[in-house]
Write a protein that holds these residues in place. Structure first.
Motif, PDB file in Angstrom:
ATOM      1  N   ARG A   1      24.535  76.637   6.365  1.00 32.69           N
ATOM      2  CA  ARG A   1      24.546  77.787   6.475  1.00 32.69           C
ATOM      3  C   ARG A   1      23.588  78.094   5.007  1.00 32.69           C
ATOM      4  NH1 ARG A   1      30.083  76.762   7.144  1.00 32.69           N
ATOM      5  NH2 ARG A   1      30.931  77.545   8.990  1.00 32.69           N
ATOM      6  N   ARG A   2      23.028  77.502   4.033  1.00 31.97           N
ATOM      7  CA  ARG A   2      22.580  77.782   3.146  1.00 31.97           C
ATOM      8  C   ARG A   2      20.861  77.945   3.878  1.00 31.97           C
ATOM      9  NH1 ARG A   2      24.835  73.169   0.346  1.00 31.97           N
ATOM     10  NH2 ARG A   2      22.794  72.147  -0.085  1.00 31.97           N
ATOM     11  N   GLY A   3      20.528  77.400   4.248  1.00 31.36           N
ATOM     12  CA  GLY A   3      19.174  77.621   4.844  1.00 31.36           C
ATOM     13  C   GLY A   3      17.882  76.960   4.295  1.00 31.36           C
ATOM     14  N   GLY A   4      16.386  77.342   4.748  1.00 29.14           N
ATOM     15  CA  GLY A   4      15.643  77.042   3.352  1.00 29.14           C
ATOM     16  C   GLY A   4      14.694  76.336   4.219  1.00 29.14           C
ATOM     17  N   TYR A   5      15.382  76.257   5.274  1.00 26.13           N
ATOM     18  CA  TYR A   5      14.986  74.687   6.366  1.00 26.13           C
ATOM     19  C   TYR A   5      13.600  75.622   7.745  1.00 26.13           C
ATOM     20  CZ  TYR A   5      18.701  74.485   8.606  1.00 26.13           C
ATOM     21  OH  TYR A   5      20.048  74.622   9.653  1.00 26.13           O
ATOM     22  N   ARG A   6      13.655  75.057   8.487  1.00 25.39           N
ATOM     23  CA  ARG A   6      13.234  75.573   9.915  1.00 25.39           C
ATOM     24  C   ARG A   6      13.201  74.763  10.491  1.00 25.39           C
ATOM     25  NH1 ARG A   6       7.824  76.117  11.757  1.00 25.39           N
ATOM     26  NH2 ARG A   6       6.335  75.229   9.534  1.00 25.39           N
TER      27      ARG A   6
ATOM     28  N   VAL B   1      12.115  68.436  11.060  1.00 25.74           N
ATOM     29  CA  VAL B   1      12.513  70.236  10.248  1.00 25.74           C
ATOM     30  C   VAL B   1      11.207  70.635   8.826  1.00 25.74           C
ATOM     31  CG1 VAL B   1      14.576  70.139   8.853  1.00 25.74           C
ATOM     32  CG2 VAL B   1      15.036  68.809  10.525  1.00 25.74           C
ATOM     33  N   TRP B   2      11.138  71.429   8.902  1.00 23.26           N
ATOM     34  CA  TRP B   2      10.070  72.042   7.279  1.00 23.26           C
ATOM     35  C   TRP B   2      10.900  72.327   6.508  1.00 23.26           C
ATOM     36  CZ3 TRP B   2       5.574  70.939   9.325  1.00 23.26           C
ATOM     37  CH2 TRP B   2       5.477  70.488  11.045  1.00 23.26           C
ATOM     38  N   GLU B   3      10.616  72.641   5.433  1.00 24.44           N
ATOM     39  CA  GLU B   3      10.447  73.616   4.127  1.00 24.44           C
ATOM     40  C   GLU B   3       8.871  73.943   3.917  1.00 24.44           C
ATOM     41  OE1 GLU B   3      13.311  71.825   0.702  1.00 24.44           O
ATOM     42  OE2 GLU B   3      10.601  71.782   0.514  1.00 24.44           O
ATOM     43  N   GLY B   4       8.998  74.923   4.301  1.00 24.15           N
ATOM     44  CA  GLY B   4       7.774  76.436   4.130  1.00 24.15           C
ATOM     45  C   GLY B   4       6.965  75.147   5.271  1.00 24.15           C
ATOM     46  N   ASP B   5       5.689  74.909   4.537  1.00 24.10           N
ATOM     47  CA  ASP B   5       4.964  74.153   5.853  1.00 24.10           C
ATOM     48  C   ASP B   5       4.729  72.628   5.274  1.00 24.10           C
ATOM     49  OD1 ASP B   5       3.524  76.542   6.204  1.00 24.10           O
ATOM     50  OD2 ASP B   5       1.702  76.099   4.726  1.00 24.10           O
ATOM     51  N   ASP B   6       5.903  71.820   4.739  1.00 23.68           N
ATOM     52  CA  ASP B   6       6.713  70.634   4.301  1.00 23.68           C
ATOM     53  C   ASP B   6       7.284  69.373   5.611  1.00 23.68           C
ATOM     54  OD1 ASP B   6       4.058  70.709   2.390  1.00 23.68           O
ATOM     55  OD2 ASP B   6       6.048  70.855   1.143  1.00 23.68           O
ATOM     56  N   LEU B   7       6.671  69.014   6.902  1.00 23.13           N
ATOM     57  CA  LEU B   7       7.535  68.383   7.526  1.00 23.13           C
ATOM     58  C   LEU B   7       8.905  67.526   6.224  1.00 23.13           C
ATOM     59  CD1 LEU B   7       8.549  67.825  10.079  1.00 23.13           C
ATOM     60  CD2 LEU B   7       6.862  65.714  10.093  1.00 23.13           C
ATOM     61  N   ILE B   8       9.914  67.210   6.549  1.00 30.48           N
ATOM     62  CA  ILE B   8      10.804  66.740   5.482  1.00 30.48           C
ATOM     63  C   ILE B   8      11.965  66.089   6.409  1.00 30.48           C
ATOM     64  CG2 ILE B   8      10.780  68.945   3.634  1.00 30.48           C
ATOM     65  CD1 ILE B   8      13.483  70.043   4.682  1.00 30.48           C
ATOM     66  N   GLY B   9      12.208  65.947   7.529  1.00 29.09           N
ATOM     67  CA  GLY B   9      13.063  65.482   8.615  1.00 29.09           C
ATOM     68  C   GLY B   9      12.731  65.685   9.742  1.00 29.09           C
ATOM     69  N   GLY B  10      13.157  64.509  10.760  1.00 33.34           N
ATOM     70  CA  GLY B  10      12.877  64.912  12.489  1.00 33.34           C
ATOM     71  C   GLY B  10      13.400  63.368  13.139  1.00 33.34           C
ATOM     72  N   VAL B  11      13.223  63.652  13.967  1.00 37.22           N
ATOM     73  CA  VAL B  11      13.692  62.676  14.498  1.00 37.22           C
ATOM     74  C   VAL B  11      13.204  62.485  15.886  1.00 37.22           C
ATOM     75  CG1 VAL B  11      15.327  64.407  15.926  1.00 37.22           C
ATOM     76  CG2 VAL B  11      15.623  61.691  16.214  1.00 37.22           C
ATOM     77  N   TYR B  12      12.381  61.328  16.403  1.00 34.29           N
ATOM     78  CA  TYR B  12      11.974  61.351  18.075  1.00 34.29           C
ATOM     79  C   TYR B  12      12.783  60.545  18.870  1.00 34.29           C
ATOM     80  CZ  TYR B  12      10.018  56.604  17.139  1.00 34.29           C
ATOM     81  OH  TYR B  12       9.291  55.440  17.123  1.00 34.29           O
ATOM     82  N   GLY B  13      12.792  60.624  20.323  1.00 37.15           N
ATOM     83  CA  GLY B  13      12.868  59.795  21.035  1.00 37.15           C
ATOM     84  C   GLY B  13      12.138  59.321  22.439  1.00 37.15           C
ATOM     85  N   VAL B  14      12.238  58.914  23.176  1.00 38.66           N
ATOM     86  CA  VAL B  14      12.002  59.139  24.730  1.00 38.66           C
ATOM     87  C   VAL B  14      13.820  59.774  25.961  1.00 38.66           C
ATOM     88  CG1 VAL B  14      11.359  57.393  27.303  1.00 38.66           C
ATOM     89  CG2 VAL B  14      10.838  56.582  24.223  1.00 38.66           C
ATOM     90  N   VAL B  15      12.568  60.134  26.946  1.00 41.52           N
ATOM     91  CA  VAL B  15      13.775  60.783  27.940  1.00 41.52           C
ATOM     92  C   VAL B  15      13.927  60.232  29.700  1.00 41.52           C
ATOM     93  CG1 VAL B  15      14.449  63.359  28.972  1.00 41.52           C
ATOM     94  CG2 VAL B  15      14.091  63.141  26.451  1.00 41.52           C
ATOM     95  N   LEU B  16      14.636  59.808  29.819  1.00 45.43           N
ATOM     96  CA  LEU B  16      14.806  59.952  30.865  1.00 45.43           C
ATOM     97  C   LEU B  16      15.959  60.295  31.516  1.00 45.43           C
ATOM     98  CD1 LEU B  16      13.563  55.486  31.474  1.00 45.43           C
ATOM     99  CD2 LEU B  16      12.120  57.931  32.490  1.00 45.43           C
ATOM    100  N   GLY B  17      15.598  61.540  33.293  1.00 44.10           N
ATOM    101  CA  GLY B  17      16.772  62.087  33.251  1.00 44.10           C
ATOM    102  C   GLY B  17      17.465  61.952  32.440  1.00 44.10           C
ATOM    103  N   ALA B  18      18.813  62.126  32.562  1.00 44.55           N
ATOM    104  CA  ALA B  18      19.738  63.052  31.395  1.00 44.55           C
ATOM    105  C   ALA B  18      20.594  61.485  30.145  1.00 44.55           C
ATOM    106  CB  ALA B  18      20.374  63.432  32.673  1.00 44.55           C
ATOM    107  N   ALA B  19      19.082  61.159  30.041  1.00 48.61           N
ATOM    108  CA  ALA B  19      19.578  59.997  29.041  1.00 48.61           C
ATOM    109  C   ALA B  19      18.101  59.765  28.149  1.00 48.61           C
ATOM    110  CB  ALA B  19      19.670  58.104  29.863  1.00 48.61           C
ATOM    111  N   TYR B  20      19.036  60.270  26.659  1.00 46.32           N
ATOM    112  CA  TYR B  20      17.404  60.201  25.853  1.00 46.32           C
ATOM    113  C   TYR B  20      18.434  58.931  24.953  1.00 46.32           C
ATOM    114  CZ  TYR B  20      16.216  61.639  21.509  1.00 46.32           C
ATOM    115  OH  TYR B  20      15.155  62.712  20.228  1.00 46.32           O
ATOM    116  N   PHE B  21      17.278  58.409  24.505  1.00 48.56           N
ATOM    117  CA  PHE B  21      16.719  57.337  24.027  1.00 48.56           C
ATOM    118  C   PHE B  21      16.006  57.382  22.247  1.00 48.56           C
ATOM    119  CE2 PHE B  21      16.291  56.844  28.179  1.00 48.56           C
ATOM    120  CZ  PHE B  21      16.980  56.052  28.511  1.00 48.56           C
ATOM    121  N   GLY B  22      17.376  57.269  21.283  1.00 49.95           N
ATOM    122  CA  GLY B  22      17.212  58.018  19.936  1.00 49.95           C
ATOM    123  C   GLY B  22      15.890  57.227  19.319  1.00 49.95           C
TER     124      GLY B  22
END
Length: 213
Positions: free
Chosen positions: A58-63, A107-128
């Motif tokens: 709720r404090r925000g400061g990220y997008r 997850v960004w703070e201004g123009d800085d990439l401060i966090g994130g996650v990636y994974g693979v998708v097959l059908g309705a399965a997400y592999f983090g």
């Protein structure tokens, strides 16, 4: 060990039968398949945002964005003392991204990439595959938005591969290999679209993920 002949199609086939690739470290040219006896998953219907994380959101400061810097997220996940992401694995996941089978949440703070996650998708399965954080709670924010997206898009399985203490603290659990394979077969036969839901507001994510326990 997997030789240099591994392809995106072979990689996707591996995921479809319950295995995933790893390297011993970033400089090791060899890749091996992993099929854990005990598998980590996030039960999507039981994910719950803690009060402290809700306050931070709720404090925000990220997008938050989707698929805007896949390589940046991948490299952020590999930017640690020990990593299983070697050069070939990096190249393969970038290929999967361009084929529409791998996705990132940033997850960004201004123009800085401060966090994130990636994974693979097959059908309705997400592999983090991995997540990272360069600011306090950035990876937790990424996970909250990710789980909300998976639920809204109709995913049935969120695979975390292994259960770590950190993931367990966020709600992940461990199941048997047989149970995982059963859930996997059911999920990959269904349809879900990772990129379809619009990026919600923090309040929308909080409201949807504090009504279940």
């Amino acid at each position: 060990m997997i030789g240099m002949s591994i392809t995106p199609d072979l990689l996707l086939h591996g995921y479809s039968i319950g295995v995933f690739p790893m390297a011993e470290h970033r400089d090791d040219p060899d890749i091996f398949w992993v099929d854990p006896k005990r598998r980590g998953i996030f039960p999507l219907e039981h994910f719950h945002i803690s009060r402290s994380l809700a306050r931070r959101m709720r404090r925000g400061g990220y997008r938050v964005t989707i698929d805007q810097d896949f390589e940046g997220v991948l490299d952020g996940c590999a930017d640690r003392a020990e990593t299983w992401i070697n050069g070939e694995i990096r190249a393969l996941y970038i290929q999967l991204f361009h084929l529409g089978h791998a996705h990132s949440l940033e997850v960004w703070e201004g123009d800085d990439l401060i966090g994130g996650v990636y994974g693979v998708v097959l059908g309705a399965a997400y592999f983090g595959e991995s997540m990272f954080s360069r600011r306090t709670d950035a990876s937790k924010i990424a996970l909250a938005y990710l789980v909300d997206r998976l639920r809204q898009a109709g995913f049935r399985l969120f695979d975390t591969q292994f259960l770590t203490t950190h993931l367990a603290s966020l709600g992940a659990v461990e199941i048997s290999r047989a149970d995982y394979h059963r859930r996997l077969r059911a999920a990959i036969d269904l349809d879900a679209e990772f990129t379809l839901p619009p990026v919600p507001t923090a309040q929308e994510v909080i409201q949807r993920n504090t009504q279940t326990s």
